[in-house]
Design an enzyme around this catalytic site. Structure first.
Site, PDB file in Angstrom:
ATOM      1  N   GLY A 255       0.832  -1.193   0.000  1.00  0.00           N
ATOM      2  CA  GLY A 255       0.000   0.000   0.000  1.00  0.00           C
ATOM      3  C   GLY A 255       0.865   1.240   0.000  1.00  0.00           C
TER       4      GLY A 255
ATOM      5  N   GLN B  77       2.970   9.971   0.801  1.00  0.00           N
ATOM      6  CA  GLN B  77       4.245   9.273   0.979  1.00  0.00           C
ATOM      7  C   GLN B  77       5.194   9.502  -0.196  1.00  0.00           C
ATOM      8  OE1 GLN B  77       2.147   5.422   2.203  1.00  0.00           O
ATOM      9  NE2 GLN B  77       4.128   5.288   3.253  1.00  0.00           N
TER      10      GLN B  77
ATOM     11  N   CYS C 255       5.662   0.070   7.317  1.00  0.00           N
ATOM     12  CA  CYS C 255       5.346   1.253   6.526  1.00  0.00           C
ATOM     13  C   CYS C 255       6.557   1.623   5.684  1.00  0.00           C
ATOM     14  CB  CYS C 255       4.973   2.409   7.458  1.00  0.00           C
ATOM     15  SG  CYS C 255       4.536   3.923   6.614  1.00  0.00           S
ATOM     16  N   LEU C 256       6.324   1.935   4.417  1.00  0.00           N
ATOM     17  CA  LEU C 256       7.426   2.318   3.541  1.00  0.00           C
ATOM     18  C   LEU C 256       8.081   3.620   3.992  1.00  0.00           C
ATOM     19  CD1 LEU C 256       5.882   1.372   0.074  1.00  0.00           C
ATOM     20  CD2 LEU C 256       7.458   0.051   1.508  1.00  0.00           C
TER      21      LEU C 256
ATOM     22  N   HIS D 205      -4.716   1.759   7.401  1.00  0.00           N
ATOM     23  CA  HIS D 205      -3.339   2.222   7.554  1.00  0.00           C
ATOM     24  C   HIS D 205      -3.044   3.343   6.553  1.00  0.00           C
ATOM     25  CE1 HIS D 205       1.151   1.539   8.024  1.00  0.00           C
ATOM     26  NE2 HIS D 205       1.088   2.146   6.840  1.00  0.00           N
ATOM     27  N   GLU D 206      -3.375   3.103   5.294  1.00  0.00           N
ATOM     28  CA  GLU D 206      -3.086   4.098   4.254  1.00  0.00           C
ATOM     29  C   GLU D 206      -3.956   5.346   4.416  1.00  0.00           C
ATOM     30  OE1 GLU D 206      -0.429   3.825   2.639  1.00  0.00           O
ATOM     31  OE2 GLU D 206      -0.086   1.701   3.043  1.00  0.00           O
TER      32      GLU D 206
ATOM     33  N   HIS E  17      -2.565   7.874   6.718  1.00  0.00           N
ATOM     34  CA  HIS E  17      -1.591   8.787   6.108  1.00  0.00           C
ATOM     35  C   HIS E  17      -2.271  10.039   5.556  1.00  0.00           C
ATOM     36  CE1 HIS E  17       2.198   6.682   6.373  1.00  0.00           C
ATOM     37  NE2 HIS E  17       1.661   5.573   5.883  1.00  0.00           N
TER      38      HIS E  17
END
Length: 180
Positions: free
Chosen positions: A46, A51, A102-103, A144-145, A148
């Site tokens: 994701g 991000q 997380c990236l 989660h996304e 952000h």
């Protein structure tokens, strides 16, 4: 398509509230394609637009689970999904706990508890409206996304002690990488 740089903690952009997408044009389609390319390259499942430095209410997800079992062993996209201007309602009382990563916080993971099922409304890349009850890993990833988009990272769901330990591990990892 292009691989975009991923914004990492503690970059203040990760705390921005993203703006709704209003225009469905070629630039948006390019951003979506670039986000998928970036996510697959990272690799991740994701990615939210913030991000990659774009404060838009846009996220992409591909759980890398094939719809067709014959496709399971093939590399590349399995079930890419685009969520634009997502909204949630009807969160279940039942919860799931997943070890989230997380990236934007590379190679760090922690258990996070979230509602197991949500009703989500969103637009796809063509502006078509969707309204669906979502559960399991997709529900977790979507929450989660979507965090952000609201300036929240998964570490905000942890106790202060766990968050501090995770961020210290990340800083140690970064120092080792710079020294190498």
């Amino acid at each position: 398509m292009a691989i975009l740089p991923i914004v990492e903690i503690p970059d203040p952009r990760l705390r921005e509230i993203s703006k709704p997408v209003e225009t469905f044009d070629a630039a948006l389609q390019t951003l979506i394609d670039d986000m998928f390319e970036t996510m697959y390259d990272a690799p991740g499942i994701g990615l939210a637009a913030i991000q990659v430095g774009e404060p838009l209410r846009l996220l992409v997800i591909d759980l890398q689970e094939s719809v067709d079992e014959a496709e399971d062993d093939k590399p590349g996209p399995k079930n890419p999904r685009v969520f634009i201007n997502p909204e949630f309602s009807e969160e279940s009382d039942e919860t799931n706990v997943y070890a989230e990563g997380c990236l934007s916080i590379p190679d760090q993971y922690a258990d996070v508890e979230r509602p197991a099922r949500i009703r989500a409304k969103w637009l796809d890349r063509d502006g078509k409206a969707h309204d669906e009850v979502i559960e399991g890993l997709l529900a977790t990833c979507l929450q989660h996304e979507e965090d952000h988009l609201n300036g929240i990272v998964f570490t905000d769901h942890l106790s202060r002690m766990k968050r501090d330990m995770l961020l210290k591990k990340l800083e140690k990892q970064r120092k080792q990488t710079r020294a190498a």
